[in-house]
Design an enzyme around this catalytic site. Structure first.
Site, PDB file in Angstrom:
ATOM      1  CB  CYS A 396      -0.962   0.187   1.167  1.00  0.00           C
ATOM      2  SG  CYS A 396      -2.246  -1.293   1.002  1.00  0.00           S
ATOM      3  CG  ASP A 426     -18.776   2.324   2.700  1.00  0.00           C
ATOM      4  OD1 ASP A 426     -18.010   1.408   3.364  1.00  0.00           O
ATOM      5  OD2 ASP A 426     -19.780   2.838   2.451  1.00  0.00           O
ATOM      6  CG  ASP A 427     -12.216   1.560   0.326  1.00  0.00           C
ATOM      7  OD1 ASP A 427     -12.138   2.760   0.173  1.00  0.00           O
ATOM      8  OD2 ASP A 427     -11.264   1.451   1.185  1.00  0.00           O
ATOM      9  CG  ASP A 443      -6.997  -3.523  -2.558  1.00  0.00           C
ATOM     10  OD1 ASP A 443      -5.895  -3.337  -3.354  1.00  0.00           O
ATOM     11  OD2 ASP A 443      -7.346  -3.487  -2.022  1.00  0.00           O
ATOM     12  N   GLY A 514      -8.461 -16.528 -14.016  1.00  0.00           N
ATOM     13  CA  GLY A 514      -7.218 -15.077 -13.425  1.00  0.00           C
ATOM     14  C   GLY A 514      -6.881 -15.209 -14.590  1.00  0.00           C
ATOM     15  CG  HIS A 515      -7.109 -11.991 -16.712  1.00  0.00           C
ATOM     16  ND1 HIS A 515      -7.289 -12.689 -18.161  1.00  0.00           N
ATOM     17  CD2 HIS A 515      -7.971 -12.374 -15.985  1.00  0.00           C
ATOM     18  CE1 HIS A 515      -9.123 -12.769 -18.122  1.00  0.00           C
ATOM     19  NE2 HIS A 515      -9.576 -12.210 -16.840  1.00  0.00           N
ATOM     20  CG  ASP A 599      -9.888  -2.556   4.733  1.00  0.00           C
ATOM     21  OD1 ASP A 599     -10.547  -1.633   4.181  1.00  0.00           O
ATOM     22  OD2 ASP A 599      -9.243  -3.341   3.760  1.00  0.00           O
TER      23      ASP A 599
END
Length: 711
Positions: A396, A426-427, A443, A514-515, A599
């Site tokens: 982060c 809010d995220d 994220d 997924g990628h 969070d």
């Protein structure tokens, strides 16, 4: 640094012995492009055996005894895996470490030393402390010395190692009238000639060490050692320095052995040319020598050159050990005995010489050269300002500032969709899906470690934070993975490690796809959904009178920034990793009735609390002394270490805080941080009692007004 050469080979160093420490240092100064280097060790440090008697005697601190492998790995560009290797499969070319996928290698080196454990001696496993491995012994001795009142110590094994330990213990405890016994089945120090032995026996006598000779040990008891003739030798700290032997798992590899040690030739290769062995766990078949640290040190440059040769089709060098070597033996106090070619002397000057040699050896790991590339002489205007005073952090700490994203989002038009629940601040998004409320979030993190498994765990816990903070149950995840350039074989190895680890750490959600892509460095991202079985918890419900609960200590951004610059202690870095990989799932379930929750991640505790207060239309006060901190974070902050996102976080007009190091940590960007919840005091107290030993804390309260104050 931008990677220009793809990784094509995996070199894995198993163990943190002296040879490997020196190889890591050399690798940092002259790496072989295309090789991904890994070191596996049970702990963050490797004790230096030459200084162990001085540490036991009290001449050195534990920090002075230990080589910090976390700092050394960072210097070498290596990933460090903290765990104990328990098996090597030379056919599959994999190494097993508990609680993680097997680690693949193209070339491996084993430098795990020997052990003084005595599994066949009754009571030793319960009441004895083997002198090797050194790290465990050093920790146990530290604790004993600090608390002993009427010390009674016994050392099993009357060779030079046992005698050095007995003298060091007697010296360290000299003010407490200790009883120190040195036990041997034959005669103590019978491997020396008579003049040398007499000098050592005199030194033992001067320190009142009792010799128990021609004695067979039958059992180790909590407060004594019982001999076969029934004699009880008093001891509440019994250590074993006799019969040191290779670790049991080494014999199971399937390579050629000599009395349990791996047989190596002059190139330090075992019977498998892709597996090397050095130090005490190896047997030099071409020129056998006793177990001694001097040979491990002398092997290092040969191992370094031969690894490069094996990985690049070069020519190897042959190692031939010297016939004899100078033995410097500590005599408890600051005095030493020197022996070579049958001649011995003892003096305080010899201890000073030994101390100089040992400190010189250790200084090369403390004072690592700076290898970072410098900027070109000519750069565009603004480059130096954009770079700032510190390197770009990972996790982060690498996020874009709060203002940039919020400003960009404000330019977007209204969606007009009725299946999206409008939220403020809010995220995560809240969606209406087939009558259910579904949380959707995404994220991704740039790597804070080169270990894909550890980074995958951190990313999973971090990304799940938004799901847990809204009181939802994780449902499904899609992975987005960027790897540094590497060969197809290494891609397969790494993607397998990441996907297995992500799948095991999703809190019940399924990894459904997924990628992948390749880039300059590793980043891992997750898009997640979660289902709400009740009304979601948002930022908007905090009420005046609520108290604030935080579920994890803070300081990860500072510690990770320091680790990048080799300023953080390895033990503090590992404690930080442990905190980041601690799941918030149980906390989230306990806090499901909170009025508001979020969070704590990139904007720091202060920024995320300010966002909660702004959305809820309230203020907050936080007592700085109530906020739990990660070990080492405060001292690093006091020394001026800051994450690269700190300046943007600190420039928040909603927050009032003193200009102190502790206050600075409130603006520290957290990776995989804790949950911050506002709820009634009685509920908060009950929850903290439910989790008494994991750092969950009441840190402040919700007030009237709009601002956030730290005091």
């Amino acid at each position: 640094m931008k990677q220009t050469v793809p990784f094509t080979r995996d070199l894995v160093l198993v163990g943190g012995g002296h040879t490997h420490a020196l190889v890591l240092r050399s690798w940092g100064m002259n790496p072989l492009p295309g090789v991904r280097l890994t070191v596996i060790n049970p702990g963050p440090t490797a004790p230096y055996s030459g200084m162990l008697p001085g540490f036991v005697a009290g001449h050195y601190t534990r920090d002075e005894l230990d080589i910090d492998l976390v700092k050394l790995a960072r210097f070498a560009g290596a990933r460090i895996i903290v765990g104990k290797a328990v098996a090597i499969d030379p056919i599959a070319k994999t190494i097993s470490v508990p609680d993680r996928p097997d680690i693949a290698y193209d070339v491996a080196v084993i430098d795990v030393g020997i052990t003084s454990e005595m599994p066949t001696l009754a009571g030793f496993a319960e009441h004895g402390i083997p002198a090797k491995p050194l790290g465990v012994f050093a920790s146990r001795w530290d604790a004993y010395r600090a608390n002993a009142t009427t010390p009674k110590v016994a050392v099993i094994g009357g060779g030079v190692a046992g005698a050095e330990l007995a003298m060091a213990m007697a010296y360290a405890l000299r003010d407490q009238a200790p009883e120190v016994s040195l036990i041997d089945r034959g005669e103590v120090l019978d491997g020396f000639n008579e003049p040398t032995r007499n000098r050592l026996l005199a030194a033992l006598e001067e320190l009142n060490v009792s010799l128990v000779e021609h004695a067979e040990v039958a059992e180790v008891l909590p407060n004594a050692v019982r001999l076969t003739d029934g004699t009880l030798v008093p001891s509440d700290f019994t250590t074993g320095a006799a019969g040191a032997r290779p670790h049991d798992w080494v014999a199971d590899i399937g390579l050629d052995l000599q009395e349990g040690s791996l047989v190596v030739g002059p190139t330090l290769q075992t019977s498998d040319p892709d597996v090397f062995a050095v130090g005490d766990c190896a047997y030099l078949s071409h020129d056998p020598r006793p177990k001694a640290g001097v040979f491990a040190v002398r092997e290092a440059p040969y191992l370094f050159d031969n690894l490069r040769a094996r990985l690049s089709d070069g020519k190897m060098r042959n190692y031939h050990p010297q016939k004899d070597y100078l033995k410097l033996i500590s005599l408890g106090g600051k005095e030493a005995l020197a022996e070579k070619l049958g001649t011995a002397r003892r003096s305080t000057l010899l201890w000073k010489w030994k101390n100089h040699i040992d400190r010189t050896f250790m200084n090369q790991f403390e004072k690592l050269p700076q290898m970072e590339p410098e900027l070109p002489l000519r750069v565009a205007q603004g480059v130096k300002d954009a770079l700032g005073d510190t390197p770009l952090c990972g996790g982060c700490g690498a996020k874009v500032g709060r203002g940039a994203l919020q400003g960009a989002l404000k330019t977007l038009p209204e969606t007009g969709r009725n299946d999206i629940v409008p939220l403020v601040g809010d995220d995560a998004a809240l969606l209406k899906t087939g009558g259910a409320l579904q949380v959707f979030t995404t994220d991704h993190l740039s790597a804070v470690t080169d270990d894909p498994v550890l980074m995958a765990k951190i990313t999973a816990i971090h990304a799940l934070g938004d799901i847990w903070a809204m009181g939802a149950d994780p449902q499904a995840a899609v992975l987005s993975l960027t790897l540094p350039r590497m060969s197809a074989d290494l891609q397969q190895r790494t993607v397998t490690e990441v996907t297995q680890t992500i799948s095991e750490n999703l809190g019940g959600a399924a990894l459904v796809g997924g990628h992948t892509t390749m880039g300059d460095s590793m980043t891992i991202g997750l898009s997640l959904t979660g289902l709400c079985s009740a009304d979601p918890v948002t930022l908007a419900g905090a009420q005046v009178g609520d108290v604030l609960v935080l579920t994890k200590p803070i300081g990860s951004g500072t510690i990770l920034a320091a680790e990048m610059r080799r300023l953080a202690r390895g033990a503090d870095v590992l404690a930080c990793y442990k905190s980041m990989t601690q799941s918030n799932e149980d906390f989230a379930r306990a806090l499901k009735d909170a009025h508001a929750m979020t969070d704590v991640t990139g904007f720091g505790l202060a920024g995320h609390l300010a966002g909660m207060c702004e959305t809820s239309g309230v203020g907050a006060t936080v007592r700085l002394d109530n906020v739990p901190l990660l070990d080492g974070a405060l001292s690093l902050a006091e020394s001026g270490v800051r994450s690269s996102l700190f300046p943007d976080n600190r420039n928040d007009t909603r927050i009032t805080a003193p200009d102190t190091a502790r206050s600075a940590l409130m603006f520290d960007p957290q990776t995989a941080g804790g949950l911050l919840a506002a709820l009634p005091r009685d509920q908060a107290v009950a929850i903290t009692k439910k989790f008494p030993n994991v750092g969950i804390s009441i840190i402040g309260e919700i007030t009237e007004g709009r601002g956030v104050t730290f005091s």
